[in-house]
Design a protein around this motif. Sequence first.
Motif, mmCIF file in Angstrom:
data_model
loop_
_atom_site.group_PDB
_atom_site.id
_atom_site.type_symbol
_atom_site.label_atom_id
_atom_site.label_comp_id
_atom_site.label_asym_id
_atom_site.label_seq_id
_atom_site.Cartn_x
_atom_site.Cartn_y
_atom_site.Cartn_z
ATOM 1 N N GLN A 195 0.891 -1.220 -0.166
ATOM 2 C CA GLN A 195 -0.052 -0.061 0.162
ATOM 3 C C GLN A 195 0.858 1.293 0.095
ATOM 4 O O GLN A 195 0.548 2.054 -0.660
ATOM 5 C CB GLN A 195 -0.911 0.208 1.329
ATOM 6 N N GLY A 196 1.865 1.215 0.868
ATOM 7 C CA GLY A 196 2.970 2.330 0.874
ATOM 8 C C GLY A 196 3.564 2.539 -0.518
ATOM 9 O O GLY A 196 3.793 3.745 -0.875
ATOM 10 N N ASP A 197 3.732 1.613 -1.384
ATOM 11 C CA ASP A 197 4.239 1.578 -2.785
ATOM 12 C C ASP A 197 3.145 1.928 -3.968
ATOM 13 O O ASP A 197 3.416 2.050 -5.089
ATOM 14 C CB ASP A 197 5.061 0.433 -2.915
ATOM 15 N N GLY A 198 1.986 2.244 -3.330
ATOM 16 C CA GLY A 198 0.922 2.502 -4.230
ATOM 17 C C GLY A 198 0.442 1.417 -5.045
ATOM 18 O O GLY A 198 -0.422 1.497 -5.933
ATOM 19 N N VAL A 199 0.819 0.036 -4.684
ATOM 20 C CA VAL A 199 0.261 -1.209 -5.390
ATOM 21 C C VAL A 199 -1.036 -1.647 -4.951
ATOM 22 O O VAL A 199 -1.312 -1.479 -3.648
ATOM 23 C CB VAL A 199 1.385 -2.344 -5.066
ATOM 24 N N VAL A 200 -1.982 -1.838 -5.848
ATOM 25 C CA VAL A 200 -3.018 -2.276 -5.416
ATOM 26 C C VAL A 200 -3.372 -3.910 -5.657
ATOM 27 O O VAL A 200 -3.420 -4.581 -6.647
ATOM 28 C CB VAL A 200 -4.452 -1.983 -6.370
ATOM 29 N N VAL A 201 -3.274 -4.741 -4.513
ATOM 30 C CA VAL A 201 -3.191 -5.876 -4.202
ATOM 31 C C VAL A 201 -4.442 -6.602 -4.267
ATOM 32 O O VAL A 201 -5.467 -6.186 -3.870
ATOM 33 C CB VAL A 201 -2.553 -6.538 -3.128
ATOM 34 N N PRO A 202 -5.004 -7.503 -4.992
ATOM 35 C CA PRO A 202 -6.156 -8.263 -5.381
ATOM 36 C C PRO A 202 -6.700 -8.682 -3.816
ATOM 37 O O PRO A 202 -5.940 -8.845 -3.028
ATOM 38 C CB PRO A 202 -5.933 -9.365 -6.046
ATOM 39 N N ASP A 203 -7.840 -8.485 -3.767
ATOM 40 C CA ASP A 203 -8.632 -8.762 -2.548
ATOM 41 C C ASP A 203 -8.470 -10.431 -2.131
ATOM 42 O O ASP A 203 -8.241 -11.193 -3.238
ATOM 43 C CB ASP A 203 -10.237 -8.567 -2.586
ATOM 44 N N GLY A 204 -8.642 -10.828 -0.995
ATOM 45 C CA GLY A 204 -8.759 -12.105 -0.556
ATOM 46 C C GLY A 204 -7.509 -12.733 -0.604
ATOM 47 O O GLY A 204 -7.132 -14.003 -0.725
ATOM 48 N N MET A 205 -6.652 -11.872 -0.046
ATOM 49 C CA MET A 205 -5.135 -12.171 0.101
ATOM 50 C C MET A 205 -4.974 -13.499 0.874
ATOM 51 O O MET A 205 -4.048 -14.524 0.634
ATOM 52 C CB MET A 205 -4.033 -11.243 0.201
ATOM 53 N N TRP A 206 -5.634 -13.232 2.121
ATOM 54 C CA TRP A 206 -5.288 -14.561 3.075
ATOM 55 C C TRP A 206 -6.159 -15.955 2.500
ATOM 56 O O TRP A 206 -5.287 -16.702 2.775
ATOM 57 C CB TRP A 206 -5.894 -14.088 4.466
ATOM 58 N N ALA A 207 -7.109 -15.863 1.940
ATOM 59 C CA ALA A 207 -7.620 -17.084 1.334
ATOM 60 C C ALA A 207 -6.807 -17.393 0.254
ATOM 61 O O ALA A 207 -6.603 -19.063 0.200
ATOM 62 C CB ALA A 207 -8.852 -16.601 0.682
ATOM 63 N N ALA A 208 -6.101 -16.807 -0.301
ATOM 64 C CA ALA A 208 -4.950 -17.417 -1.374
ATOM 65 C C ALA A 208 -3.871 -17.964 -0.569
ATOM 66 O O ALA A 208 -3.371 -19.108 -1.163
ATOM 67 C CB ALA A 208 -4.470 -15.883 -2.199
ATOM 68 N N VAL A 209 -3.550 -17.434 0.325
ATOM 69 C CA VAL A 209 -2.390 -17.949 1.125
ATOM 70 C C VAL A 209 -2.786 -19.375 1.783
ATOM 71 O O VAL A 209 -2.073 -20.309 1.723
ATOM 72 C CB VAL A 209 -1.888 -17.236 2.402
ATOM 73 N N GLU A 210 -4.134 -19.491 2.198
ATOM 74 C CA GLU A 210 -4.660 -20.911 2.711
ATOM 75 C C GLU A 210 -4.496 -21.774 1.395
ATOM 76 O O GLU A 210 -4.346 -22.925 1.910
ATOM 77 C CB GLU A 210 -5.752 -20.632 3.435
ATOM 78 N N ALA A 211 -4.847 -21.340 0.398
ATOM 79 C CA ALA A 211 -4.994 -22.131 -0.496
ATOM 80 C C ALA A 211 -3.909 -22.856 -1.116
ATOM 81 O O ALA A 211 -4.001 -24.248 -1.595
ATOM 82 C CB ALA A 211 -5.725 -21.513 -1.925
ATOM 83 N N ILE A 212 -2.840 -22.166 -0.921
ATOM 84 C CA ILE A 212 -1.489 -22.839 -1.416
ATOM 85 C C ILE A 212 -1.234 -23.970 -0.651
ATOM 86 O O ILE A 212 -0.835 -24.960 -1.170
ATOM 87 C CB ILE A 212 -0.349 -22.024 -0.951
ATOM 88 N N ALA A 213 -1.524 -24.439 0.737
ATOM 89 C CA ALA A 213 -1.187 -25.488 1.456
ATOM 90 C C ALA A 213 -2.162 -26.658 1.037
ATOM 91 O O ALA A 213 -1.894 -27.650 1.100
ATOM 92 C CB ALA A 213 -1.286 -25.379 2.879
#
Length: 313
Positions: free
Chosen positions: A226-244
Amino acid sequence: MEAEDMKIAVMGAGAVGCFYGGMLARAGHEVVLIGRARHVEAIRRDGLRMEMATFRGCVPIGASTEAEAVRGARLVLVCVKSTDTEAAAAQIAPHLAPEAIVLSLQNGVDNAARLQARLGREVGPAVVYVATEMAGPGHLRHHGRGELVIGPLAAAAELVALFGGAGVAVEVSDNVAGALWAKLILNCAYNALSAITQLPYGRLVQGEGVEGMMRDAVAECLAVAQGDGVVVPDGMWAAVEAIARTMPTQTSSTAQDLARGKPSEIDHLNGYVVRRGAAQGVATPVNRTLHALVKLLEGRATTSADARLQRPH
């Protein structure tokens, strides 16, 4: 760009490069893998051995240890480690065809820009979602996934068709910076912990206190993005959980590097977040700790290797 008569070169034919190069070669394209001698020798002798859920066999494919093998390639996939980006650019620069399309299939968020600065031409960033490892010389083992996300390049439609014809899904995104950061965040959540423990993702996430640590690492990454002005897609934690869930048996590339006594890309993963956080005044204590621990383990591996070399035979 005619896909059927395109020569494709893969600069840095490790696990990622061999997967995409192998898939394109299986689809009938002329592909040359540029990599380390032990892999090149095995591939020249036996072909690329691909071990996948849907395919097992040896694929005939070109292989070279020399960067000049990119000569004449219409598409160059740069798959070297982030630590080798500038060196790879210098090696391929004299041999690139004027019309060559260059894609960076690397971890981290700034490799395409670093390549572009050295090559003086457009380099497309690609976000890679694949679980692979080199199980031996010229032996690729695929654990899952394989899709790519690329930016809106002039040749994007042709690349979608090219990879799609080889069984690789490609999404074109107007927010490739956000997609690169999303991949970086996944790496920051998993890579160091997998390296420190030498555990695959499925077992790693079952550890006591691990979820809390991963959530903290992700929150720090999101604050820095956010400090770098980057818009990260929503649902980041769900994406993290999906990796496992989707890659339960996979260990991180950082874990594989440490197990082999090789330098890792940690400076371009958690270390990158720490540096950007420091520049912004954003605290990143979890990422700083993970980075420091992996660097200690890298140092221990180097010390052990040096000690072995110094022992009398």
